[in-house]
Design a protein around this motif. Structure first.
Motif, PDB file in Angstrom:
ATOM      1  N   ILE A 133       0.722  -1.146   0.008  1.00 33.79           N
ATOM      2  CA  ILE A 133       0.084   0.024  -0.198  1.00 33.79           C
ATOM      3  C   ILE A 133       0.754   1.385  -0.081  1.00 33.79           C
ATOM      4  CG2 ILE A 133      -1.748   1.285   1.385  1.00 33.79           C
ATOM      5  CD1 ILE A 133      -2.958  -1.335   2.232  1.00 33.79           C
ATOM      6  N   GLU A 134       1.938   1.309   0.725  1.00 30.49           N
ATOM      7  CA  GLU A 134       2.801   2.467   0.840  1.00 30.49           C
ATOM      8  C   GLU A 134       3.579   2.783  -0.190  1.00 30.49           C
ATOM      9  OE1 GLU A 134       5.284   1.728   4.376  1.00 30.49           O
ATOM     10  OE2 GLU A 134       3.798   2.475   5.734  1.00 30.49           O
ATOM     11  N   ASN A 135       4.031   1.780  -1.095  1.00 30.81           N
ATOM     12  CA  ASN A 135       4.519   1.953  -2.342  1.00 30.81           C
ATOM     13  C   ASN A 135       3.633   1.904  -3.669  1.00 30.81           C
ATOM     14  OD1 ASN A 135       7.600   1.658  -1.868  1.00 30.81           O
ATOM     15  ND2 ASN A 135       6.688   0.198  -0.493  1.00 30.81           N
ATOM     16  N   GLY A 136       2.516   2.018  -3.271  1.00 35.91           N
ATOM     17  CA  GLY A 136       1.408   2.322  -4.284  1.00 35.91           C
ATOM     18  C   GLY A 136       1.283   0.875  -5.512  1.00 35.91           C
ATOM     19  N   LEU A 137       1.698  -0.148  -4.782  1.00 41.84           N
ATOM     20  CA  LEU A 137       1.447  -1.347  -5.558  1.00 41.84           C
ATOM     21  C   LEU A 137       0.025  -2.075  -5.269  1.00 41.84           C
ATOM     22  CD1 LEU A 137       4.632  -3.045  -4.679  1.00 41.84           C
ATOM     23  CD2 LEU A 137       4.109  -1.802  -6.863  1.00 41.84           C
ATOM     24  N   SER A 138      -0.856  -1.446  -4.402  1.00 43.17           N
ATOM     25  CA  SER A 138      -2.242  -2.034  -4.016  1.00 43.17           C
ATOM     26  C   SER A 138      -2.985  -0.799  -3.304  1.00 43.17           C
ATOM     27  CB  SER A 138      -1.957  -3.298  -3.207  1.00 43.17           C
ATOM     28  OG  SER A 138      -3.282  -3.756  -2.998  1.00 43.17           O
ATOM     29  N   THR A 139      -4.224  -1.250  -3.125  1.00 40.58           N
ATOM     30  CA  THR A 139      -5.095  -0.326  -2.381  1.00 40.58           C
ATOM     31  C   THR A 139      -5.381  -0.693  -1.125  1.00 40.58           C
ATOM     32  OG1 THR A 139      -6.904  -1.008  -3.614  1.00 40.58           O
ATOM     33  CG2 THR A 139      -5.583   0.636  -4.597  1.00 40.58           C
ATOM     34  N   ILE A 140      -6.013  -0.090  -0.454  1.00 43.36           N
ATOM     35  CA  ILE A 140      -6.690  -0.525   0.957  1.00 43.36           C
ATOM     36  C   ILE A 140      -7.891  -1.167   0.609  1.00 43.36           C
ATOM     37  CG2 ILE A 140      -8.017   0.341   3.201  1.00 43.36           C
ATOM     38  CD1 ILE A 140      -6.251   2.645   2.986  1.00 43.36           C
ATOM     39  N   GLU A 141      -8.652  -0.919  -0.547  1.00 44.17           N
ATOM     40  CA  GLU A 141     -10.005  -1.775  -0.784  1.00 44.17           C
ATOM     41  C   GLU A 141      -9.502  -3.167  -1.043  1.00 44.17           C
ATOM     42  OE1 GLU A 141     -14.067  -1.282  -3.617  1.00 44.17           O
ATOM     43  OE2 GLU A 141     -12.302   0.318  -3.642  1.00 44.17           O
ATOM     44  N   ALA A 142      -8.570  -3.044  -1.948  1.00 42.99           N
ATOM     45  CA  ALA A 142      -7.976  -4.440  -2.402  1.00 42.99           C
ATOM     46  C   ALA A 142      -7.641  -5.336  -1.383  1.00 42.99           C
ATOM     47  CB  ALA A 142      -6.762  -4.292  -3.634  1.00 42.99           C
ATOM     48  N   LYS A 143      -6.849  -4.883  -0.643  1.00 50.64           N
ATOM     49  CA  LYS A 143      -6.271  -5.630   0.776  1.00 50.64           C
ATOM     50  C   LYS A 143      -7.442  -6.155   1.646  1.00 50.64           C
ATOM     51  CE  LYS A 143      -2.249  -6.090  -0.659  1.00 50.64           C
ATOM     52  NZ  LYS A 143      -1.541  -7.252  -1.164  1.00 50.64           N
ATOM     53  N   LEU A 144      -8.302  -5.235   1.898  1.00 49.96           N
ATOM     54  CA  LEU A 144      -9.642  -5.437   2.626  1.00 49.96           C
ATOM     55  C   LEU A 144     -10.126  -6.812   2.055  1.00 49.96           C
ATOM     56  CD1 LEU A 144     -10.587  -1.939   4.034  1.00 49.96           C
ATOM     57  CD2 LEU A 144      -9.539  -3.989   5.362  1.00 49.96           C
ATOM     58  N   GLY A 145     -10.420  -6.440   0.651  1.00 44.60           N
ATOM     59  CA  GLY A 145     -11.214  -7.559  -0.198  1.00 44.60           C
ATOM     60  C   GLY A 145     -10.613  -8.858   0.200  1.00 44.60           C
ATOM     61  N   GLU A 146      -9.107  -8.895   0.135  1.00 45.72           N
ATOM     62  CA  GLU A 146      -8.482 -10.283   0.318  1.00 45.72           C
ATOM     63  C   GLU A 146      -8.814 -11.011   1.629  1.00 45.72           C
ATOM     64  OE1 GLU A 146      -4.396  -9.714  -0.260  1.00 45.72           O
ATOM     65  OE2 GLU A 146      -4.607  -9.298  -2.520  1.00 45.72           O
ATOM     66  N   ARG A 147      -9.200 -10.151   2.506  1.00 43.87           N
ATOM     67  CA  ARG A 147      -9.374 -10.449   3.826  1.00 43.87           C
ATOM     68  C   ARG A 147     -10.927 -10.912   3.949  1.00 43.87           C
ATOM     69  NH1 ARG A 147      -5.238  -8.947   7.897  1.00 43.87           N
ATOM     70  NH2 ARG A 147      -3.452  -8.141   6.818  1.00 43.87           N
ATOM     71  N   GLY A 148     -11.704 -10.437   2.846  1.00 47.21           N
ATOM     72  CA  GLY A 148     -13.168 -10.783   3.045  1.00 47.21           C
ATOM     73  C   GLY A 148     -13.934  -9.519   3.507  1.00 47.21           C
ATOM     74  N   LEU A 149     -13.411  -8.381   3.511  1.00 51.10           N
ATOM     75  CA  LEU A 149     -14.139  -7.186   4.281  1.00 51.10           C
ATOM     76  C   LEU A 149     -14.270  -6.356   3.340  1.00 51.10           C
ATOM     77  CD1 LEU A 149     -11.429  -6.745   7.181  1.00 51.10           C
ATOM     78  CD2 LEU A 149     -13.676  -7.921   7.267  1.00 51.10           C
ATOM     79  N   ASP A 150     -15.501  -5.400   3.381  1.00 50.54           N
ATOM     80  CA  ASP A 150     -15.863  -4.345   2.468  1.00 50.54           C
ATOM     81  C   ASP A 150     -15.245  -3.049   2.935  1.00 50.54           C
ATOM     82  OD1 ASP A 150     -17.827  -3.527   0.276  1.00 50.54           O
ATOM     83  OD2 ASP A 150     -18.255  -2.482   1.977  1.00 50.54           O
ATOM     84  N   PHE A 151     -14.641  -2.220   1.973  1.00 42.77           N
ATOM     85  CA  PHE A 151     -14.148  -1.054   2.228  1.00 42.77           C
ATOM     86  C   PHE A 151     -14.958  -0.059   2.724  1.00 42.77           C
ATOM     87  CE2 PHE A 151     -12.835   3.265   0.943  1.00 42.77           C
ATOM     88  CZ  PHE A 151     -11.782   3.480   1.822  1.00 42.77           C
ATOM     89  N   GLU A 152     -16.171   0.171   2.449  1.00 41.66           N
ATOM     90  CA  GLU A 152     -17.083   1.156   3.104  1.00 41.66           C
ATOM     91  C   GLU A 152     -17.595   0.825   4.315  1.00 41.66           C
ATOM     92  OE1 GLU A 152     -20.441   1.600   0.150  1.00 41.66           O
ATOM     93  OE2 GLU A 152     -19.078   2.613  -1.095  1.00 41.66           O
ATOM     94  N   GLU A 153     -17.813  -0.772   4.720  1.00 40.16           N
ATOM     95  CA  GLU A 153     -18.266  -1.058   5.966  1.00 40.16           C
ATOM     96  C   GLU A 153     -17.122  -0.621   7.083  1.00 40.16           C
ATOM     97  OE1 GLU A 153     -19.423  -4.953   5.863  1.00 40.16           O
ATOM     98  OE2 GLU A 153     -21.339  -4.635   4.789  1.00 40.16           O
TER      99      GLU A 153
END
Length: 524
Positions: free
Chosen positions: A466-486
């Motif tokens: 995330i810090e190096n711009g290779l991914s996003t918070i939403e993508a990483k939360l999705g990998e954990r089965g979580l919804d970004f907005e929630e």
């Protein structure tokens, strides 16, 4: 020689005489080759019956089925409603409000067996597990979306799970009527090859009719509402029915079980014959020296001749028996030896073959050997991540092919009723549900996150990406089965409640904007 799956073994069917395949190396292997998809139809019933039978007796198959169902469904998929505001002609704010209504009302229906289950017993998540296990065991999932009034239920949309054997595979004929369609293995198609409906043998719980006649049920209503769902993994074009994804794992799984049974039998036999006596006595006299009673200490008679010595030994063992019970010391005559034997099975070769069969069964089914055996003692962090990578990708593909369509079908049917009955208030100016079904029912389904061997290292890797711009918070939360907005809404709520209570909200220590006073202990 046949394999444990009943098919001729390739090793024994080959004749190594350097001839072409048809007469040489593969001359004895003659698989079925027919019309498109017929190979699967020919084998599916046998594979399904064997898989279900091994589920009750084979630890490998049982572990694969339970593990796959847990990875794919877990405690149930989470709904992230995403109405298409552009297609509906509404604003983003109105779409967000509509999404909040839907996501709030959905769990009350999905978690209540009286509301969602036609039998009134199970939640939708339990039905999803059963649907996926049906896919694993038989290669197919079959369910119906019913409309019925039930006691204790405020809605009429119900999901009814069907056994795939209710879809009558014996019906293959030209379809009734003049539309030029056909019925193949219980599935009816129109002349363009599009599914029209299914020939299903009705089965009502508590009704013991042995052979009800199949009835035709259309796949959808005249306005597009799903009535019957038939899900399977498409393997070849022209495929009508599905086949268990565990088919290739049946042979090594059953071979592993057979190896274990024979190894145990060999160990028991060798344990029962664990001692021998080396003696110059005749066979009968030597065998009579073995007993399971307490020994009697009698001195042997003396003699000078070999005959007298042999007679003395025979007389000795007539009264002093060799006792194999624990804690008993047995005295042997001079010159006699009692030899105890250790079982030769299982041994190192047995263990290597057993592990090899486990790896082969796991790989054929799309899992890892560690998941099947439960043994991670010889696996490093890097190796465990690599071992989980491909099975996780396979799990995501199967989830999107089987589990998500099951949830989506139930969700679309429930949402139609909720919108038409006013339980869900549509935004001003929005079209009716039937005019924009896909726009209203657009959703993303999130399941359990990817398992990790070391949560700390996985979290550090996510932060670096995330810090190096290779991914996003939403993508990483999705990998954990979580919804970004929630998660964002929950974090905002938690921060407001903590501040209202005079407590400090946790702040990451690597923040560039962290002030020195933020790191001081709270005085409250």
């Amino acid at each position: 020689m046949d394999g444990t799956d009943g098919k001729p073994s390739l090793v024994w069917s080959r004749s190594y005489n350097a001839h072409p395949f048809t007469t040489g190396h593969l001359g004895g292997w003659q698989p079925y080759w027919g019309s498109p998809g017929s190979e699967i139809s020919r084998e599916r019933a046998l594979v399904s019956s064997i898989t279900i039978d091994l589920l009750m007796s084979n630890p490998v198959i049982a572990a694969l089925v339970e593990g796959f169902a847990t990875y794919a469904v877990g405690n149930g998929l989470t709904l992230s409603s995403q109405p298409n505001f552009g297609a509906l002609g509404i604003s983003k704010e109105a779409a967000r409000e509509l999404s909040h209504q839907i996501e709030t009302a959905w769990p009350a229906w999905a978690k209540n067996g009286a509301e969602c289950d036609a039998s009134g017993r199970h939640s939708l998540h339990q039905l999803a597990v059963a649907a996926y296990k049906s896919f694993l065991l038989t290669g197919e999932t079959l369910f119906a979306i019913d409309w019925q009034r039930a006691a204790g239920a405020s809605t009429r949309t119900k999901v009814k799970m069907l056994d795939v054997r209710q879809l009558d595979q014996s019906i293959t004929r030209v379809a009734e009527g003049s539309n030029g369609g056909s019925v193949m293995q219980g599935v009816q198609f129109d002349k363009a090859g599009r599914v029209e409906g299914y020939w299903i043998r009705p089965f009502v719980l508590g009704n013991f009719n042995s052979a009800p006649q199949a009835v035709f049920v259309r796949a959808r209503t005249s306005w597009g509402r799903m009535r019957v769902g038939h899900l399977f993994d498409l393997i070849v074009p022209g495929q009508i029915r599905g086949i268990s994804p565990l088919a290739a794992a049946l042979t090594p799984a059953h071979s592993k079980s057979t190896l274990r049974e024979f190894g145990l039998a060999a160990a028991l036999v060798q344990s029962m014959v664990a001692a021998t006596v080396e003696s110059d006595l005749p066979r009968d006299a030597a065998l009579r020296s073995l007993a399971t009673v307490d020994a009697m200490d009698m001195p042997a008679p003396t003699g000078v001749s070999p005959e007298d010595w042999a007679d003395a030994r025979a007389a000795y063992y007539e009264t002093v028996k060799v006792n194999l019970q624990p804690g008993v010391v047995t005295h042997m005559m001079k010159g006699d030896k009692l030899i105890l034997h250790r079982p030769q099975s299982p041994n190192t070769v047995h263990d290597a073959l057993d592990k090899s069969l486990s790896r082969e069964a796991a790989k054929a089914a799309g899992s890892s050997a560690e998941d099947v055996s439960g043994d991670y003692s010889q696996t490093s962090f890097s190796a465990s991540r690599l071992a989980q990578e491909l099975p996780w990708r396979i799990n995501k593909r199967r989830r999107s092919s089987i589990v998500e369509p099951f949830y989506q079908a139930a969700f679309a049917a429930w949402l139609e009723e909720a919108c038409e009955t006013g339980r869900i208030r549509l935004p001003n100016g929005a079209p009716a549900f039937w005019q924009a079904t896909d726009a209203y029912s657009n959703a993303v389904w999130r399941g359990e996150g990817k398992p990790v061997a070391d949560p700390l290292k996985a979290a550090q890797a996510d932060i670096l990406e995330i810090e190096n711009g290779l991914s996003t918070i939403e993508a990483k939360l999705g990998e954990r089965g979580l919804d970004f907005e929630e998660v964002l809404s929950q974090r905002k709520s938690e921060r407001e409640q903590l501040e209202a209570a005079g407590l400090r909200y946790p702040i990451p220590k690597n923040r560039d904007d962290l002030k020195p006073e933020d790191d001081t202990p709270s005085t409250t």
